[in-house]
Design a protein around this motif. Structure first.
Motif, PDB file in Angstrom:
ATOM      1  N   CYS A 174      13.452 -15.089  19.129  1.00  0.00           N
ATOM      2  CA  CYS A 174      14.498 -14.083  18.907  1.00  0.00           C
ATOM      3  C   CYS A 174      13.865 -12.696  18.793  1.00  0.00           C
ATOM      4  O   CYS A 174      13.928 -12.039  17.751  1.00  0.00           O
ATOM      5  CB  CYS A 174      15.392 -14.419  17.711  1.00  0.00           C
ATOM      6  SG  CYS A 174      14.565 -15.073  16.274  1.00  0.00           S
ATOM      7  N   THR A 177      15.527  -9.327  17.608  1.00  0.00           N
ATOM      8  CA  THR A 177      15.525  -8.791  16.241  1.00  0.00           C
ATOM      9  C   THR A 177      14.757  -7.478  16.163  1.00  0.00           C
ATOM     10  O   THR A 177      14.928  -6.715  15.209  1.00  0.00           O
ATOM     11  CB  THR A 177      14.907  -9.793  15.241  1.00  0.00           C
ATOM     12  OG1 THR A 177      13.638 -10.231  15.738  1.00  0.00           O
ATOM     13  CG2 THR A 177      15.822 -10.982  15.010  1.00  0.00           C
ATOM     14  N   CYS A 180      16.761  -4.397  15.689  1.00  0.00           N
ATOM     15  CA  CYS A 180      17.616  -4.337  14.498  1.00  0.00           C
ATOM     16  C   CYS A 180      17.178  -3.228  13.536  1.00  0.00           C
ATOM     17  O   CYS A 180      16.036  -2.779  13.554  1.00  0.00           O
ATOM     18  CB  CYS A 180      17.570  -5.676  13.762  1.00  0.00           C
ATOM     19  SG  CYS A 180      18.301  -7.048  14.674  1.00  0.00           S
ATOM     20  N   ILE A 186      19.362  -8.098  11.205  1.00  0.00           N
ATOM     21  CA  ILE A 186      18.368  -9.143  11.460  1.00  0.00           C
ATOM     22  C   ILE A 186      19.000 -10.515  11.286  1.00  0.00           C
ATOM     23  O   ILE A 186      18.848 -11.411  12.124  1.00  0.00           O
ATOM     24  CB  ILE A 186      17.163  -8.999  10.502  1.00  0.00           C
ATOM     25  CG1 ILE A 186      16.369  -7.723  10.791  1.00  0.00           C
ATOM     26  CG2 ILE A 186      16.242 -10.223  10.621  1.00  0.00           C
ATOM     27  CD1 ILE A 186      15.299  -7.425   9.753  1.00  0.00           C
ATOM     28  N   VAL A 189      21.259 -11.659  14.163  1.00  0.00           N
ATOM     29  CA  VAL A 189      20.537 -12.157  15.334  1.00  0.00           C
ATOM     30  C   VAL A 189      19.913 -13.514  15.031  1.00  0.00           C
ATOM     31  O   VAL A 189      19.941 -14.431  15.859  1.00  0.00           O
ATOM     32  CB  VAL A 189      19.467 -11.147  15.792  1.00  0.00           C
ATOM     33  CG1 VAL A 189      18.619 -11.735  16.921  1.00  0.00           C
ATOM     34  CG2 VAL A 189      20.115  -9.849  16.255  1.00  0.00           C
ATOM     35  N   ALA A 190      19.340 -13.635  13.837  1.00  0.00           N
ATOM     36  CA  ALA A 190      18.742 -14.922  13.441  1.00  0.00           C
ATOM     37  C   ALA A 190      19.791 -16.031  13.451  1.00  0.00           C
ATOM     38  O   ALA A 190      19.524 -17.153  13.910  1.00  0.00           O
ATOM     39  CB  ALA A 190      18.107 -14.805  12.064  1.00  0.00           C
ATOM     40  N   SER A 221      13.171 -12.295  11.916  1.00  0.00           N
ATOM     41  CA  SER A 221      14.088 -13.397  11.595  1.00  0.00           C
ATOM     42  C   SER A 221      13.525 -14.304  10.514  1.00  0.00           C
ATOM     43  O   SER A 221      14.278 -14.851   9.694  1.00  0.00           O
ATOM     44  CB  SER A 221      14.407 -14.212  12.855  1.00  0.00           C
ATOM     45  OG  SER A 221      13.254 -14.822  13.381  1.00  0.00           O
ATOM     46  N   SER A 252      12.006  -5.907   7.922  1.00  0.00           N
ATOM     47  CA  SER A 252      11.283  -7.149   7.649  1.00  0.00           C
ATOM     48  C   SER A 252      10.479  -7.079   6.361  1.00  0.00           C
ATOM     49  O   SER A 252      10.227  -8.109   5.724  1.00  0.00           O
ATOM     50  CB  SER A 252      10.309  -7.465   8.793  1.00  0.00           C
ATOM     51  OG  SER A 252      10.939  -7.419  10.039  1.00  0.00           O
TER      52      SER A 252
END
Length: 371
Positions: A174, A177, A180, A186, A189-190, A221, A252
């Motif tokens: 993915c 991400t 994002c 995030i 999308v995850a 993710s 993140s």
């Protein structure tokens, strides 16, 4: 004489805070232990044995690599259960076969029928079978067969039906991400990638194909996982062990989680153009990020007033974010610490990493290189 502290290193130098690395690795391991999901860390960010040992908790098993050079490097250092997660190039089939025959578990990635035909042409010796992961594109738009196309299920059926080949897993990245901003995006999308992957696994079961693993991954993710990821077999993030400025902007991590720096020294004052010159060019940092940060190509630690405006091969030009520079604050010979936009790209620029704990050098790590 070798430097004892990072402040004494010759520059430019790539430094790794081992305490931060260990913390980042521990957090990710514990996160997926709680979810009951196998962590298969990606090695492409650092490409060293020492960091791999930290990421695997010393197990030396269950890793992902992006080059065959990495796969051979880790195999030579006692690693097993290695997934070469890259669309298999035909020129590397023989080398992959040799690794598959040598190791207990060596996996390859397939997203087209032509590659499957190449595997058929090279049956493994010793009664072994190829362990194949099918790459599924869940709207990331890079490698992989689109999840919604009938040929995705057909390819999975063909792999499963081929003598000497096992359909071991379904692998999705993915990478979307990386577009994002913030935890909510995030996680959206995850969730989508997880849902699409799990739906595809149900299609496999309906077709009578059982025992196939599922894996998704990207550092964003896996840093902001959703509950449904507990239904996956594995995840495969990599950058998290270093993190970087890009990851902090995505959501993140925070900048305090970034474990790496490029140290550089001031080598010139140019008041007529309101600039400093430093000994870090793109060969020590990379051009990733395109200079789009408010502080240019990097965050200059402790100096929010400075901007790395431009780089040539061995030179960097630094100016004030606004106003005039006070050159007395940055004497020629003084050191600046750069937080890289993209740690993977920056690490690739260096033949050795200087590993430290609170500024005291505790060792060096030498990455593998090549393809």
């Amino acid at each position: 004489m070798a430097a004892e502290f990072t402040k004494d290193l010759c520059t430019p130098a790539f430094t790794v805070d081992v305490d931060t690395v260990k913390r980042n690795a521990r957090v990710m391991l514990e996160r997926f232990e709680k979810l009951g999901v196998q962590l298969r860390p990606h090695m492409k960010t650092h490409k060293t044995v020492e960091c791999a040992d930290i990421m695997t908790g010393g197990a030396r098993r269950c890793i992902v690599v992006s080059t065959l050079a990495e796969a051979c490097f880790y195999a030579d250092h006692g690693y097993d259960d290695i997934l070469y997660a890259y669309p298999l190039p035909f020129d590397k089939v023989e080398r992959c076969a040799q690794l598959a025959e040598r190791l207990a578990l060596f996996h390859v990635l397939v997203d087209n029928s032509a590659t499957l035909e190449e595997l058929k042409k090279r049956p493994l010796k010793q009664g072994k079978s190829w362990h194949v992961w099918m790459k599924l594109d869940c709207d990331n738009g890079r490698a992989g067969i689109p999840y919604s196309e009938p040929r995705a299920l057909q390819l999975a059926k063909d792999i499963a039906a081929t003598a000497g080949v096992n359909l071991t897993g379904v692998y999705a990245h993915c990478g979307n991400t990386y577009g994002c901003q913030g935890e909510e995006q995030i996680k959206a999308v995850a969730q989508e990638t997880t849902t699409l992957t799990l739906q595809f696994m149900e299609k496999l079961k309906a077709a009578g194909i059982e025992g196939v693993k599922s894996s998704i991954g990207s550092t964003p993710s896996c840093s902001q996982p959703v509950p449904d990821m507990a239904m996956l077999s594995e995840v495969h993030p990599g950058n998290y062990v270093f993190y970087d400025v890009q990851q902090s902007l995505i959501g993140s991590c925070s900048l305090t989680d970034v474990a790496v720096r490029v140290l550089t020294r001031v080598i010139g004052h140019y008041p007529h153009r309101n600039q400093l010159l430093v000994d870090c060019g793109w060969t020590a940092l990379s051009h990733d990020g395109g200079g789009k940060l408010p502080t240019g190509y990097a965050v200059i630690e402790g100096h929010p007033e400075l901007k790395l405006l431009a780089m040539t091969q061995e030179h960097g030009r630094v100016e004030a974010v606004s106003g005039k520079l006070d050159f007395s604050k940055y004497p020629i010979g003084s050191m600046l610490s750069l937080m890289p936009y993209h740690a993977c790209a920056t690490a690739m620029m260096h033949p050795v990493y200087y590993v430290h704990s609170q500024g005291k050098i505790v060792g060096t790590w030498t990455p593998t290189r090549g393809w």
